[in-house]
Design a protein around this motif. Structure first.
Motif, PDB file in Angstrom:
ATOM      1  N   THR A  23     -46.715   4.646 -11.067  1.00  0.00           N
ATOM      2  CA  THR A  23     -46.283   6.162 -10.987  1.00  0.00           C
ATOM      3  C   THR A  23     -45.959   7.017 -10.014  1.00  0.00           C
ATOM      4  OG1 THR A  23     -48.723   6.270 -10.481  1.00  0.00           O
ATOM      5  CG2 THR A  23     -48.423   7.170 -12.428  1.00  0.00           C
ATOM      6  N   ALA A  34     -42.106   8.152  -9.163  1.00  0.00           N
ATOM      7  CA  ALA A  34     -42.606   9.569  -9.103  1.00  0.00           C
ATOM      8  C   ALA A  34     -41.866  10.242  -7.656  1.00  0.00           C
ATOM      9  CB  ALA A  34     -43.218  10.151  -8.453  1.00  0.00           C
ATOM     10  N   ASP A  37     -38.724  12.875  -6.749  1.00  0.00           N
ATOM     11  CA  ASP A  37     -39.184  14.350  -5.840  1.00  0.00           C
ATOM     12  C   ASP A  37     -38.904  14.810  -4.620  1.00  0.00           C
ATOM     13  OD1 ASP A  37     -42.400  14.045  -7.176  1.00  0.00           O
ATOM     14  OD2 ASP A  37     -43.080  13.386  -5.196  1.00  0.00           O
ATOM     15  N   VAL A  63     -53.438   7.470 -10.840  1.00  0.00           N
ATOM     16  CA  VAL A  63     -52.312   8.958 -10.203  1.00  0.00           C
ATOM     17  C   VAL A  63     -52.283   9.473  -9.367  1.00  0.00           C
ATOM     18  CG1 VAL A  63     -51.414  10.626 -11.326  1.00  0.00           C
ATOM     19  CG2 VAL A  63     -51.705   8.640 -12.466  1.00  0.00           C
ATOM     20  N   LEU A  64     -53.525   9.335  -8.330  1.00  0.00           N
ATOM     21  CA  LEU A  64     -54.166  10.512  -7.637  1.00  0.00           C
ATOM     22  C   LEU A  64     -53.896   9.559  -6.427  1.00  0.00           C
ATOM     23  CD1 LEU A  64     -55.605  12.865  -7.738  1.00  0.00           C
ATOM     24  CD2 LEU A  64     -57.484  11.350  -6.570  1.00  0.00           C
ATOM     25  N   VAL A  91     -49.309   9.353  -6.987  1.00  0.00           N
ATOM     26  CA  VAL A  91     -48.827   9.353  -6.656  1.00  0.00           C
ATOM     27  C   VAL A  91     -48.337  10.872  -5.146  1.00  0.00           C
ATOM     28  CG1 VAL A  91     -47.936  12.426  -7.651  1.00  0.00           C
ATOM     29  CG2 VAL A  91     -48.394   9.815  -9.270  1.00  0.00           C
ATOM     30  N   ASN A  92     -49.542  10.881  -4.640  1.00  0.00           N
ATOM     31  CA  ASN A  92     -49.302  11.309  -3.270  1.00  0.00           C
ATOM     32  C   ASN A  92     -49.141  10.388  -2.071  1.00  0.00           C
ATOM     33  OD1 ASN A  92     -51.105  13.535  -3.142  1.00  0.00           O
ATOM     34  ND2 ASN A  92     -52.256  13.595  -5.552  1.00  0.00           N
ATOM     35  N   VAL A 139     -45.004  17.038  -4.093  1.00  0.00           N
ATOM     36  CA  VAL A 139     -45.807  15.908  -4.867  1.00  0.00           C
ATOM     37  C   VAL A 139     -45.306  16.575  -6.347  1.00  0.00           C
ATOM     38  CG1 VAL A 139     -46.476  14.178  -3.213  1.00  0.00           C
ATOM     39  CG2 VAL A 139     -47.641  15.943  -4.952  1.00  0.00           C
ATOM     40  N   GLN A 140     -44.862  16.082  -7.549  1.00  0.00           N
ATOM     41  CA  GLN A 140     -45.407  16.396  -8.769  1.00  0.00           C
ATOM     42  C   GLN A 140     -45.564  15.458  -9.520  1.00  0.00           C
ATOM     43  OE1 GLN A 140     -41.387  17.065 -10.131  1.00  0.00           O
ATOM     44  NE2 GLN A 140     -39.975  16.279  -8.693  1.00  0.00           N
ATOM     45  N   TYR A 141     -46.570  15.819 -10.220  1.00  0.00           N
ATOM     46  CA  TYR A 141     -47.068  14.809 -11.531  1.00  0.00           C
ATOM     47  C   TYR A 141     -45.956  14.954 -12.801  1.00  0.00           C
ATOM     48  CZ  TYR A 141     -50.630  14.756  -8.423  1.00  0.00           C
ATOM     49  OH  TYR A 141     -52.351  14.474  -8.013  1.00  0.00           O
ATOM     50  N   TRP A 162     -46.001  13.657 -16.065  1.00  0.00           N
ATOM     51  CA  TRP A 162     -46.698  13.529 -16.979  1.00  0.00           C
ATOM     52  C   TRP A 162     -46.322  12.472 -18.493  1.00  0.00           C
ATOM     53  CZ3 TRP A 162     -51.427  14.930 -15.498  1.00  0.00           C
ATOM     54  CH2 TRP A 162     -51.565  16.116 -15.116  1.00  0.00           C
ATOM     55  N   ILE A 219     -47.071   9.197 -16.275  1.00  0.00           N
ATOM     56  CA  ILE A 219     -48.812   9.144 -16.556  1.00  0.00           C
ATOM     57  C   ILE A 219     -49.470   8.468 -17.998  1.00  0.00           C
ATOM     58  CG2 ILE A 219     -50.902  10.321 -15.655  1.00  0.00           C
ATOM     59  CD1 ILE A 219     -49.359  11.577 -13.671  1.00  0.00           C
TER      60      ILE A 219
END
Length: 864
Positions: free
Chosen positions: A41, A45, A49, A400-401, A404-405, A426-428, A430, A433
């Motif tokens: 992920t 991303a 991003d 994911v946490l 993605v960060n 940052v953007q998730y 989905w 994910i």
């Protein structure tokens, strides 16, 4: 409970007790899913991003979509022509002049700021924008080039007398440092016809600093592009339409400007006309004074008539330094994210499958007991669903946490030193994910369901009995009696155990091979990136500067070049930008080079085959093209490509050889073949120059000296070119480092998990040999010998996988104008193998400590 066998509180407590009792296994499943999901992920991303950060920045700073310039400047008539279309665009005039600073040997652009910045709004890095006529703000890059420039310091413009006269004021106070959205790239500020030919930084002043009355450039922003992603196909399509419309609106202005200039020039000679008219009535036709004035009038009138239409020059964002390059870098990340993370999560899935399979086998006795007590199949399988589902959900959540960060921010920060863009948000995603969660659940729940399918159909009495150990088999190696007799007892046991548990052998080898492949790919990417600079500038190009002229070399230019302090040697050539186009392939810009003396070319440029290093000579029957161009158009030696110079018809050029090259595209021709193709003799408008020193200060002085010569339009120093082009490749090393560390972490978890499963599967066997008198070290070696062989096999298989994965990623990560070196250094294989072996030793050290404290009595208890 006996009747229904549902999920009672007691049963749920038992399930969570099982999780706690086997917390090492639960943690290993969770950690593997965490690593796989975080990497997948996070890397997926990163590209979006970075693109979104650029989009937000361009939108916030109102970056112009188009710019217009004219060879005779732009007037209020041009802005009035655009004002008619305010409904569809915004515009802003800009005045600037490029000067060669004699006090610090820098080429700077002094640009006036409008009272209200409607477009290309500056972003203040420190200080504030100027409010008074004696205040300026400097490009933030200025303080990197000249550290003495600080807030409050005095800034003076000191150039040639002619340029100095263009200013109303030349001494200022520095009140701020800024970044302009026009300059996305951190170093390059574009080209100029002043000084060394490239700008160092920009100085922004208040209006009325310059004496010029016409604008240098008009920036335009079309409103239909306000909410369109800047690098998308939609943007490119609309931008083409907008550019055509802009040209259409301004097309009449060229004739109007010519007429205006002619009228102004005619007005200046009106007094002379009147004088001649008066004298014609007073003096004879052949009077010397009258003849002289008539000659002057005729000459002045000819000059008025000679005023040509100005040429309007149109550009868009792609001409801004760094704009396209930034997108290419994000595309490289996107390309890497298509394969690498999938490979990563596939290995994680493989290990989860093995772990869950082992768990089901370990709990056969408990399943038999529950089945005997009347629990339903759904209730029995619920334990595995909760166990695996909880590990999958927690691993995905934390993965994911973290991913993605962390990954997008780290990679964007690696590129931060190259670009003038703010930090990313940052953007998730989905969709990605959801895919990661589906794979995680499939690895745990799916595996458990497949394995349970057989056991749940069994009777309780069958489940209460442990599975019979796999029968030993005669190995093919045992038939080699000479070798088999020489092996020790322990070595024979090791070989038999390896081939007895074929599934474990396959899983371990594939798991280690996958991690090894990813580490080789990571190190290999570093090699491929690093080799570009070395091979292109050290092995293939042997010149230090390119001098570009407006035409043939004059004797004055030749003397100025030969008399320069740093001059060592030069080669004249015809250098021209041409385009190559073919259906299904994007149009490529190519540099067509024709050396005046082809036999001297090898001293400046090496044309050779990449693999054999066999050199090529320019012949009479074809051209030499670069390897990347040949790949793009799928041409071989003997084929031909269509080459189109600007303003001329396309011509067919036969490919005589394909040469090694990594940056941009080229075609080399001999003068005779050029004349044969284009039906004209080449005009040698450039020189490849070798210098005695590549010192930056002395190189700039050399460029300044040559640019004073009439007809010399640009001098490009290769040292500057190298630093500019390959700074972005250095940042890729940090991205590669992430891949290597992530692959190493996965390798460590994979080895631990597989070894732990191996030990738990054979705990009775290990306890038995311990009871028989084996020392702790011998028990560990009993397992370690097998692990060592499997690790070596995994390393060997991983070398082949890694080589394939590296080549695949290179082909997807390359841009059209860049070719990575496909070679992986032997050291990279060595580093990857050593890391894998180190992880294996670390895992065995942990297992050794575990085996020392095995409770042999518990392990040897019978379930009969």
């Amino acid at each position: 409970m006996v009747g229904g066998g549902g999920l009672t509180t007691v049963y749920l407590k038992a399930i969570f007790r099982e999780i706690w009792a086997s917390k090492a296994r639960f943690a290993s499943i969770l950690l593997i899913i965490f690593l796989g999901v975080a990497f997948y992920t996070g890397i997926r991303a990163t590209g979006p991003d970075m693109s979104q950060a650029a989009h937000d920045y361009y939108q916030r700073q109102r970056l112009a979509t188009n710019s217009v310039q004219s060879t005779m400047g732009l007037t209020s008539a041009d802005t009035q022509a655009l004002a008619k279309h305010k409904a569809v665009l915004r515009y802003q005039s800009a005045k600037y002049v490029d000067v060669n600073q004699l006090n610090d040997n820098r080429v700077v652009r002094v640009s006036e700021l409008p009272n209200k910045q409607r477009l290309n709004r500056l972003r203040v890095v420190s200080g504030r924008l100027p409010k008074r006529a004696n205040e300026v703000v400097l490009d933030n890059h200025a303080r990197k080039l000249q550290p003495k420039l600080k807030l409050g310091s005095t800034y003076r413009i000191d150039s040639t007398t002619k340029l100095n006269q263009q200013f109303n004021r030349r001494t200022f106070k520095v009140v701020g440092f800024v970044n302009s959205p026009r300059y996305v790239e951190n170093i390059s500020r574009g080209v100029t016809n002043v000084g060394k030919g490239t700008l160092d930084y920009v100085v922004y002043t208040r209006p009325d600093t310059l004496k010029q009355t016409v604008a240098t450039r008009i920036d335009v922003q079309f409103k239909n592009l306000d909410h369109v992603a800047p690098y998308s196909a939609t943007y490119k399509r609309l931008n083409k339409q907008n550019t055509r419309q802009l040209k259409k609106w301004l097309k009449p202005q060229a004739a109007k400007r010519q007429q205006s200039l002619q009228q102004r020039a005619a007005a200046k000679i009106d007094p002379l006309k009147q004088t001649v008219a008066q004298l014609q009535t007073q003096l004879p036709a052949n009077a010397p004074q009258l003849v002289s004035l008539q000659a002057q009038l005729k000459k002045a009138q000819a000059q008025v008539n000679a005023i040509e239409k100005p040429t309007y020059l149109y550009s868009d964002r792609s001409d801004n330094p760094g704009y396209t390059e930034y997108h290419e870098n994000t595309q490289r990340i996107v390309a890497l994210s298509t394969v690498f993370p999938l490979f990563f999560i596939a290995i994680a899935a493989l290990i989860c499958l093995t772990t869950m399979t082992r768990m089901v086998e370990e709990l056969r006795l408990q399943m038999g007991t529950l089945k005997g007590l009347g629990y339903s199949n759904a209730a029995i399988s619920a334990e595995f669903m909760i166990y695996g589902g909880l590990a999958a959900l927690l691993g995905t959540f934390f993965g994911v946490l973290f991913g993605v960060n962390f990954f997008p921010r780290f990679i964007a920060q690696a590129y931060g030193s190259m670009y003038n863009l703010p930090a990313i948000n940052v953007q998730y995603l989905w969709g990605d994910i959801g895919i990661a969660l589906a794979i995680a659940l499939l690895c745990t729940l799916g595996t458990a369901l497949v394995v349970l399918r057989v056991d749940l159909r069994s009777l309780p009495a069958q489940l209460l009995q442990p599975k019979a150990p796999k029968a030993g088999q005669t190995l093919l190696l045992e038939r080699w009696h000479g070798l088999w007799r020489r092996l020790s007892f322990n070595h024979k046991i090791t070989l038999r155990n390896l081939f007895r548990y074929k599934q474990r052998l396959l899983m371990t080898v594939l798991g280690i091979a996958g991690c090894m492949a990813m580490m080789i790919t990571g190190f290999g990417l570093k090699d491929s990136i690093g080799d570009i600079s070395v091979k292109q500038f050290n092995q293939l190009w042997h010149y230090d500067a390119i001098v570009t002229r407006s035409g043939q070399e004059t004797k004055a230019q030749q003397r100025a070049l030969a008399d320069a302090d740093l001059y060592k040697g030069s080669l004249k050539l015809r250098s021209k930008q041409v385009t190559v186009k073919q259906a299904g392939v994007a149009e490529q810009t190519v540099t067509l080079n024709v050396p005046a003396k082809p036999q001297q070319l090898h001293k400046f440029v090496v044309l050779r085959d990449r693999q054999s290093h066999r050199g090529y000579q320019l012949g009479q029957t074809g051209a030499v093209i670069d390897e990347k161009l040949a790949k793009l158009y799928d041409v071989q030696v003997g084929d031909s490509i269509r080459v189109k110079p600007a303003g001329q018809a396309a011509k067919r050029v036969k490919v005589a050889a394909i040469a090694e090259n990594y940056v941009n595209h080229f075609i080399y021709m001999s003068p005779s073949y050029y004349q044969q193709v284009f039906k004209r003799a080449p005009v040698y408008n450039s020189n490849l120059v070798q210098l005695t020193s590549t010192n930056e200060k002395r190189g700039n002085a050399f460029a300044n000296q040559l640019l004073k010569q009439k007809g010399v339009v640009n001098v490009t120093l290769m040292k500057t070119e190298r630093e500019t082009n390959f700074k972005m490749l250095d940042s890729m090393n940090l991205v590669v480092l992430i891949f290597v560390i992530s692959a190493g972490a996965l390798a460590l978890v994979v080895l631990y998990n597989l070894t732990n499963i191996n030990v738990s599967e054979r705990i009775r066997e290990l306890s038995t040999i311990k009871v028989l008198g084996f020392y702790d070290g011998e028990v560990t070696m009993y397992i370690f010998r097998e692990n060592l062989i499997l690790t070596v096999l995994g390393i060997l298989v991983g070398c082949f996988f890694g080589n394939w994965l590296h080549r695949y990623i290179l082909t997807t990560a390359e841009t059209n104008a860049l070719m990575f070196s496909p070679d992986i250094h032997w050291l990279s294989y060595g580093y990857s193998a050593l890391l894998t072996m180190a992880f294996s030793l670390l895992v065995m050290w942990v297992m050794h400590r575990k085996l020392k404290h095995v409770n042999m009595l518990d392990a040897l208890k019978s379930v009969d």
